[in-house]
Design a protein around this motif. Sequence first.
Motif, PDB file in Angstrom:
ATOM      1  N   LYS A 139       0.829  -1.170   0.018  1.00  0.00           N
ATOM      2  CA  LYS A 139       0.061   0.088   0.050  1.00  0.00           C
ATOM      3  C   LYS A 139       0.856   1.352  -0.167  1.00  0.00           C
ATOM      4  CE  LYS A 139      -4.201  -2.048   2.184  1.00  0.00           C
ATOM      5  NZ  LYS A 139      -4.970  -1.601   1.075  1.00  0.00           N
ATOM      6  N   LYS A 140       2.140   1.336   0.857  1.00  0.00           N
ATOM      7  CA  LYS A 140       3.001   2.436   0.715  1.00  0.00           C
ATOM      8  C   LYS A 140       3.576   2.554  -0.731  1.00  0.00           C
ATOM      9  CE  LYS A 140       4.323   2.356   5.554  1.00  0.00           C
ATOM     10  NZ  LYS A 140       5.446   2.092   6.246  1.00  0.00           N
ATOM     11  N   LEU A 141       3.858   1.333  -1.397  1.00  0.00           N
ATOM     12  CA  LEU A 141       4.199   1.617  -2.993  1.00  0.00           C
ATOM     13  C   LEU A 141       3.227   2.059  -3.807  1.00  0.00           C
ATOM     14  CD1 LEU A 141       6.257  -1.723  -3.398  1.00  0.00           C
ATOM     15  CD2 LEU A 141       7.086   0.635  -3.390  1.00  0.00           C
ATOM     16  N   ALA A 142       2.156   1.783  -3.642  1.00  0.00           N
ATOM     17  CA  ALA A 142       1.063   2.414  -4.249  1.00  0.00           C
ATOM     18  C   ALA A 142       0.821   3.948  -3.997  1.00  0.00           C
ATOM     19  CB  ALA A 142      -0.218   1.594  -4.052  1.00  0.00           C
ATOM     20  N   LEU A 143       0.921   4.221  -2.823  1.00  0.00           N
ATOM     21  CA  LEU A 143       0.797   5.608  -2.450  1.00  0.00           C
ATOM     22  C   LEU A 143       2.006   6.448  -2.871  1.00  0.00           C
ATOM     23  CD1 LEU A 143      -0.353   7.946  -0.775  1.00  0.00           C
ATOM     24  CD2 LEU A 143       0.922   7.318   1.167  1.00  0.00           C
ATOM     25  N   LEU A 144       3.038   5.787  -3.055  1.00  0.00           N
ATOM     26  CA  LEU A 144       4.478   6.762  -3.341  1.00  0.00           C
ATOM     27  C   LEU A 144       4.080   6.650  -4.978  1.00  0.00           C
ATOM     28  CD1 LEU A 144       7.006   6.942  -1.784  1.00  0.00           C
ATOM     29  CD2 LEU A 144       8.175   5.135  -3.101  1.00  0.00           C
ATOM     30  N   GLN A 145       3.473   5.567  -5.742  1.00  0.00           N
ATOM     31  CA  GLN A 145       3.168   5.901  -7.155  1.00  0.00           C
ATOM     32  C   GLN A 145       2.296   7.104  -7.394  1.00  0.00           C
ATOM     33  OE1 GLN A 145       5.069   4.068  -9.500  1.00  0.00           O
ATOM     34  NE2 GLN A 145       4.133   5.658 -10.979  1.00  0.00           N
ATOM     35  N   GLN A 146       1.231   7.376  -6.496  1.00  0.00           N
ATOM     36  CA  GLN A 146       0.376   8.404  -6.626  1.00  0.00           C
ATOM     37  C   GLN A 146       1.135   9.708  -6.596  1.00  0.00           C
ATOM     38  OE1 GLN A 146      -3.003   8.463  -3.947  1.00  0.00           O
ATOM     39  NE2 GLN A 146      -3.802   6.290  -4.777  1.00  0.00           N
ATOM     40  N   THR A 147       2.047   9.537  -5.571  1.00  0.00           N
ATOM     41  CA  THR A 147       2.714  10.869  -5.316  1.00  0.00           C
ATOM     42  C   THR A 147       3.618  11.134  -6.488  1.00  0.00           C
ATOM     43  OG1 THR A 147       2.653  10.569  -2.741  1.00  0.00           O
ATOM     44  CG2 THR A 147       4.289  12.207  -3.779  1.00  0.00           C
ATOM     45  N   GLN A 148       4.271  10.362  -6.957  1.00  0.00           N
ATOM     46  CA  GLN A 148       5.176  10.350  -8.055  1.00  0.00           C
ATOM     47  C   GLN A 148       4.694  10.753  -9.272  1.00  0.00           C
ATOM     48  OE1 GLN A 148       7.618   7.124  -8.992  1.00  0.00           O
ATOM     49  NE2 GLN A 148       7.887   7.821 -11.289  1.00  0.00           N
ATOM     50  N   ASN A 149       3.354  10.161  -9.527  1.00  0.00           N
ATOM     51  CA  ASN A 149       2.525  10.946 -10.677  1.00  0.00           C
ATOM     52  C   ASN A 149       2.099  12.182 -10.530  1.00  0.00           C
ATOM     53  OD1 ASN A 149       2.767   8.312 -11.973  1.00  0.00           O
ATOM     54  ND2 ASN A 149       0.769   7.536 -11.147  1.00  0.00           N
ATOM     55  N   LEU A 150       1.652  12.802  -9.491  1.00  0.00           N
ATOM     56  CA  LEU A 150       1.362  14.230  -9.134  1.00  0.00           C
ATOM     57  C   LEU A 150       2.761  15.132  -9.403  1.00  0.00           C
ATOM     58  CD1 LEU A 150      -0.823  13.709  -5.908  1.00  0.00           C
ATOM     59  CD2 LEU A 150      -1.465  14.315  -8.084  1.00  0.00           C
ATOM     60  N   LEU A 151       3.719  14.484  -8.700  1.00  0.00           N
ATOM     61  CA  LEU A 151       5.088  15.404  -8.903  1.00  0.00           C
ATOM     62  C   LEU A 151       5.480  15.430 -10.291  1.00  0.00           C
ATOM     63  CD1 LEU A 151       7.132  14.344  -5.733  1.00  0.00           C
ATOM     64  CD2 LEU A 151       6.129  16.437  -6.104  1.00  0.00           C
ATOM     65  N   GLU A 152       5.284  14.382 -11.185  1.00  0.00           N
ATOM     66  CA  GLU A 152       5.589  14.479 -12.648  1.00  0.00           C
ATOM     67  C   GLU A 152       4.718  15.256 -13.369  1.00  0.00           C
ATOM     68  OE1 GLU A 152       5.687  10.324 -13.658  1.00  0.00           O
ATOM     69  OE2 GLU A 152       7.380   9.960 -12.923  1.00  0.00           O
ATOM     70  N   TYR A 153       3.591  15.116 -12.996  1.00  0.00           N
ATOM     71  CA  TYR A 153       2.632  16.176 -13.709  1.00  0.00           C
ATOM     72  C   TYR A 153       2.847  17.897 -13.416  1.00  0.00           C
ATOM     73  CZ  TYR A 153      -1.640  18.491 -15.299  1.00  0.00           C
ATOM     74  OH  TYR A 153      -2.646  19.225 -15.892  1.00  0.00           O
ATOM     75  N   MET A 154       3.038  17.862 -12.066  1.00  0.00           N
ATOM     76  CA  MET A 154       3.363  19.253 -11.862  1.00  0.00           C
ATOM     77  C   MET A 154       4.570  19.741 -12.393  1.00  0.00           C
ATOM     78  SD  MET A 154       0.787  20.384  -9.955  1.00  0.00           S
ATOM     79  CE  MET A 154       1.479  21.931  -9.872  1.00  0.00           C
ATOM     80  N   LEU A 155       5.691  18.767 -12.480  1.00  0.00           N
ATOM     81  CA  LEU A 155       6.918  19.301 -12.944  1.00  0.00           C
ATOM     82  C   LEU A 155       6.691  19.638 -14.624  1.00  0.00           C
ATOM     83  CD1 LEU A 155      10.053  19.546 -12.442  1.00  0.00           C
ATOM     84  CD2 LEU A 155      10.263  17.121 -12.984  1.00  0.00           C
ATOM     85  N   LYS A 156       5.960  18.607 -15.189  1.00  0.00           N
ATOM     86  CA  LYS A 156       5.634  18.830 -16.695  1.00  0.00           C
ATOM     87  C   LYS A 156       5.217  20.312 -16.832  1.00  0.00           C
ATOM     88  CE  LYS A 156       3.270  16.887 -20.531  1.00  0.00           C
ATOM     89  NZ  LYS A 156       2.718  15.770 -20.933  1.00  0.00           N
ATOM     90  N   ASP A 157       4.054  20.561 -16.090  1.00  0.00           N
ATOM     91  CA  ASP A 157       3.361  21.790 -16.051  1.00  0.00           C
ATOM     92  C   ASP A 157       4.456  22.930 -15.746  1.00  0.00           C
ATOM     93  OD1 ASP A 157       0.800  23.392 -16.353  1.00  0.00           O
ATOM     94  OD2 ASP A 157       1.195  23.832 -14.365  1.00  0.00           O
TER      95      ASP A 157
END
Length: 410
Positions: A139-157
């Motif tokens: 579950k922590k890995l899944a949460l980490l992936q969520q955070t990574q996707n959010l950061l990647e999107y914010m970095l792209k923007d």
Amino acid sequence: MKKTHQIAYLIILCCCTISAKAQDRLSLDSVLARVSTNPSLQAYAAKISAEDAYATGAKSLAAPTISAGQYQTPYQLNPNMGSFMIQAEQMFTNPAKLKAKENYMKGMSKVTAEDKNYLRNQLIAQAKQYYYERVVLEKKLALLQQTQNLLEYMLKDANIRLTYGKEKLPNIYKAKADLYELDNTREQLNNEISQKDIMLNTLMNRDKATTFMVDTNYVVKGYETVITDTATLVNSRSDIKGISRNIELQQLNAQIEYSKRKPDFGIQAAHMLSYGGYPNQYVLMASITIPIVPWASKEYKANLKGIQYEVEELQQRKLDIVNQAAGQLAGLSTNIGSKKRQLKNYQQNIIPALQNGYKTALLAYDQNTGDLPSVLDGIKDLQTARMDYLNNLQELLTLQVTYEKENESN
């Protein structure tokens, strides 16, 4: 831009998936079933079989004695004196002694069986603990992936905004640092998962390098409302039952000592072939022991007294374990209730408040009234709170496993 951010946020939170190799999926019940193949439990099973095998010979009698040779034959050769004798002797142990010995030896395997059950309970608790830790790590890995996707999107923007001069370069580097920091966390989580796999494979007596998936569903039980019943503890805990079996074994040992008051019997028969034409002779005698004489009865009387003290010691130890177990279960129930209230506070108050804070920072960023660091801080705070929630969930599941181990309700 605002609408685009909101859609991306929902997609990231609801549709985030982690790619994984095709692996076997083991449920908790499957893992616990395989714990029975643990070598330590098989060793106890072999010991029980050995003790049962020994008990089958408990009623054996002493071997008979056969002798032959010259009888009352003079040293000086005289064909008219002496005889050649053949003799047989057999002692018969009192049946009460044999029965008491048999009952005692049969009782030994019952004590070993409870020792085996005690070890099995410990191994099952370990397996549950490792399995739940593995579940929380997933579950922590899944949460980490969520955070990574959010950061990647914010970095792209942010990079797009940087092109138009609407973002600062230091903020870009901060977002990258936060993103790279997740790699270390992921590495740590993956290492912990590997360690749990090794531990579980060891308990299941499998190849330690075998990888598998776990069922991330779990059941939180309402042990905080359970009232500890000492009678149930006495009937369920194998260590307490083991003491009861030891008390029974000492009582059977007392029967062995008490049976020593009873006499044993023997018979002796001999046939003598006389020399010199004299008539042949025979001997036929019966014997009986007299164990009640003072110099013979002192030992078993002392042993009976000592056994009484040992039984008293076992009874007091049994009461102590019941008392300690009842106290531990009561304390665990209180801790479980407290931990559930903390988790509820995370779900209903802390995490929603941080989600609203993140959404507010994201909205301000979309409207060019906020900055990227505020959004990044919101993402990080939200991840930290969710990680704390999972840590508390792990503590709750650990308390639950400990409760089941103490109550032996596997």
